[in-house]
Design an enzyme around this catalytic site. Structure first.
Site, PDB file in Angstrom:
ATOM      1  N   LYS A 118      23.490   2.925 -18.697  1.00 42.92           N
ATOM      2  CA  LYS A 118      22.245   2.247 -18.357  1.00 42.92           C
ATOM      3  C   LYS A 118      21.571   2.825 -17.120  1.00 42.92           C
ATOM      4  O   LYS A 118      20.343   2.873 -17.031  1.00 42.92           O
ATOM      5  CB  LYS A 118      22.509   0.749 -18.161  1.00 42.92           C
ATOM      6  N   GLU A 202      18.772  -5.498 -11.196  1.00 40.27           N
ATOM      7  CA  GLU A 202      17.367  -5.471 -11.575  1.00 40.27           C
ATOM      8  C   GLU A 202      16.775  -6.870 -11.489  1.00 40.27           C
ATOM      9  O   GLU A 202      17.501  -7.877 -11.523  1.00 40.27           O
ATOM     10  CB  GLU A 202      17.166  -4.899 -12.984  1.00 40.27           C
ATOM     11  N   HIS A 237      23.470 -14.017 -24.971  1.00 38.88           N
ATOM     12  CA  HIS A 237      22.794 -12.711 -24.898  1.00 38.88           C
ATOM     13  C   HIS A 237      22.927 -11.921 -26.196  1.00 38.88           C
ATOM     14  O   HIS A 237      22.713 -10.712 -26.212  1.00 38.88           O
ATOM     15  CB  HIS A 237      23.310 -11.884 -23.725  1.00 38.88           C
ATOM     16  N   ARG A 294      21.777   3.985 -32.498  1.00 40.37           N
ATOM     17  CA  ARG A 294      22.401   3.708 -33.797  1.00 40.37           C
ATOM     18  C   ARG A 294      21.453   2.854 -34.624  1.00 40.37           C
ATOM     19  O   ARG A 294      20.380   2.462 -34.152  1.00 40.37           O
ATOM     20  CB  ARG A 294      23.708   2.939 -33.599  1.00 40.37           C
TER      21      ARG A 294
END
Length: 499
Positions: A118, A202, A237, A294
């Site tokens: 990430k 973030e 999530h 993917r």
């Protein structure tokens, strides 16, 4: 240019079946791999050949690179399709396939490695001018410096794992007093889940919506997007209900985000099918979230609105063929919704509900598609993902797609395990979903599960009583003619009782 003649599917369940079907339509032979619990699974029966690769534990079967590559060599498979999950985003596996002379139906190892990290992905997006949320551009090295950045961008903030996803290694921090312990907890969870404890910070967005763009690219550098999917209905999530297109995007914003998705793919020299995920705040500002290298679970809704077969396109691209269309050629037709039917008890915090599917009768009719990985009489175990099927509905517009999905959910009959069908019905009838104003906080803001005032097994007891009574009546019938009476569906009985 290579021609793929036989594909080994390094996966299980509904996605393995999905790949097998496209292969058959292209006259490509298939090889299934299976663990001991999956010996009689539908994907094993559907494939031309099957190979036993180990015990129930994924580490001994579906995550064993050596066993899977050996199975491909032994059966003469010239390509491997990884599906999603398991080894699908493993750059080492993609490289091992290449070394073995086997085509990996997916992106190049470098792209998987780059976008799977990430923090590396954020750094790349900065260079490609793709917006991402304020925060640390790279993995946190100094907790004091990270705390300063968090104080600067303002709380709440997200502490996120640099490797992996699925909500693991993630913590929402609402106050600076909780920062240190949240970082410690996120690092520990990330280490356990991914073997990598790096995290970054973030800004946590207000009223966020999860919007992703399906992209596809060939080896010649032609890259297009196939419109967006809205994935904001989530628990832990993880997505439960998805739709395409999103109800919140304007044509202008769709064009801007689609261009950003294509630029993100080009920045890592992407080849194949992939997904660029964004978050949109309540002011319709969008930010890069991550890229999934993917095929996505929710790819059927894109197929329904575009009329394209993404798996077939993956195979064509792996053979070196050009994309058969340009961006201007791709049109969206109508609206599609997917409901993931999980073996989970939505009235008890979505806890897994394992057991035998005593009854599994799928809905049908116009505009309905069901991708199922298990059949009636089979067991849903704790070994793998608890998904029973993906139920999709397509209509001429969003209202008709919602009505069609509700009809399909009402037709769906499952007994033996609890499922997410009641939750999906709740969602599609809720005002915030109907008017398109929902966000990723839908579950916590609106969903109040009906409390079961009876013992959890009482519905099964009622079914047994009713079944006995029906059998008694059948025995009293004149003559020797057998009477076949369907046993009531546990979930339908539960739904009707709680409506």
């Amino acid at each position: 240019m290579p021609q793929i003649k036989k594909v080994l599917i390094a996966n299980r369940g509904e996605i393995a079946l999905r790949v097998i079907r496209s292969c058959k339509e292209k006259n490509v032979k298939t090889v299934a791999v299976f663990s001991r619990p999956d010996a009689t699974a539908p994907h094993v029966v559907a494939a031309d050949e099957s190979v036993f690769i180990g015990e129930a534990a994924s580490s001994e079967s579906y995550l064993s690179m050596e066993k899977i590559i050996s199975a491909a060599k032994d059966t003469g498979a010239d390509a491997i399709h990884p599906g999603y999950g398991f080894l699908s985003e493993n750059a080492v596996f993609a490289e091992k396939c290449k070394e073995a002379g086997i085509i990996f139906i997916g992106p190049k190892p470098d792209a998987i490695d780059l976008m799977g990290d990430k923090t590396k992905a954020r750094e790349l997006m900065a260079k490609a001018n793709v917006p991402y949320p304020p925060g640390t551009e790279s993995a946190m090295k100094d907790i004091d410096k990270a705390r300063e950045i968090a104080d600067e961008i303002g709380y709440p903030v997200l502490v996120k794992a640099a490797a992996g996803g699925g909500g693991k290694g993630m913590r929402i921090v609402h106050d600076s007093a909780d920062f240190d312990k949240s970082v410690k907890a996120a690092k520990s969870e990330a280490k356990n889940a991914f073997g990598d404890d790096r995290v970054y910070i973030e800004k946590y967005l207000e009223g966020p919506r999860h919007i992703e763009f399906q992209i596809i690219a060939d080896e010649q550098g032609n890259t297009v997007h196939l419109f967006e999917r809205e994935c904001s209905i989530q628990r832990r999530h993880q997505k439960v209900v998805e739709e395409a297109p999103s109800s919140v995007l304007t044509p202008e914003l769709r064009k801007e985000m689609g261009l950003a998705a294509v630029n993100a793919a080009k920045a890592c020299k992407y080849v194949g099918a992939g997904t660029v995920e964004f978050l949109i705040d309540k002011h319709l500002n969008f930010y890069f979230l991550e890229m999934n290298t993917r095929l996505q679970v929710e790819h059927p809704v894109t197929e329904l609105i575009t009329g394209l077969d993404l798996v077939a396109l993956q195979i064509d691209i792996a053979e070196g063929k050009d994309l058969p269309f340009t961006q201007d050629d791709i049109k969206a037709n109508g609206h599609a919704i997917e409901c993931r039917i999980y073996a989970e008890d939505s009235s008890d915090n979505f806890l897994p509900s394992t057991g035998v599917l005593h009854r599994h009768r799928i809905p049908a009719g116009p505009g309905v598609r069901v991708d199922a990985g298990v059949e009636e009489g089979q067991e849903v175990t704790i070994n793998y993902d608890p998904m029973i099927s993906k139920l999709c509905a397509h209509g001429v517009d969003r209202k008709s797609a919602i009505r069609r999905m509700l009809r399909a959910l009402d037709e769906y009959e499952i007994s033996g395990v609890r499922t997410t069908i009641p939750f999906c019905e709740f969602t599609l009838q809720h005002e915030s979903f109907v008017n398109g104003s929902y966000d990723t906080h839908f579950v916590q803001n609106y969903f109040t599960p009906v409390v079961d005032t009876l013992h959890k097994n009482d519905n099964q007891e009622v079914i047994s009583i009713v079944s006995s009574l029906l059998k008694g009546r059948s025995n009293e019938a004149e003559g020797n003619q057998k009477s076949v009476i369907a046993e009531p569906s546990a979930d339908n009985w539960w739904k009707n009782r709680t409506k």
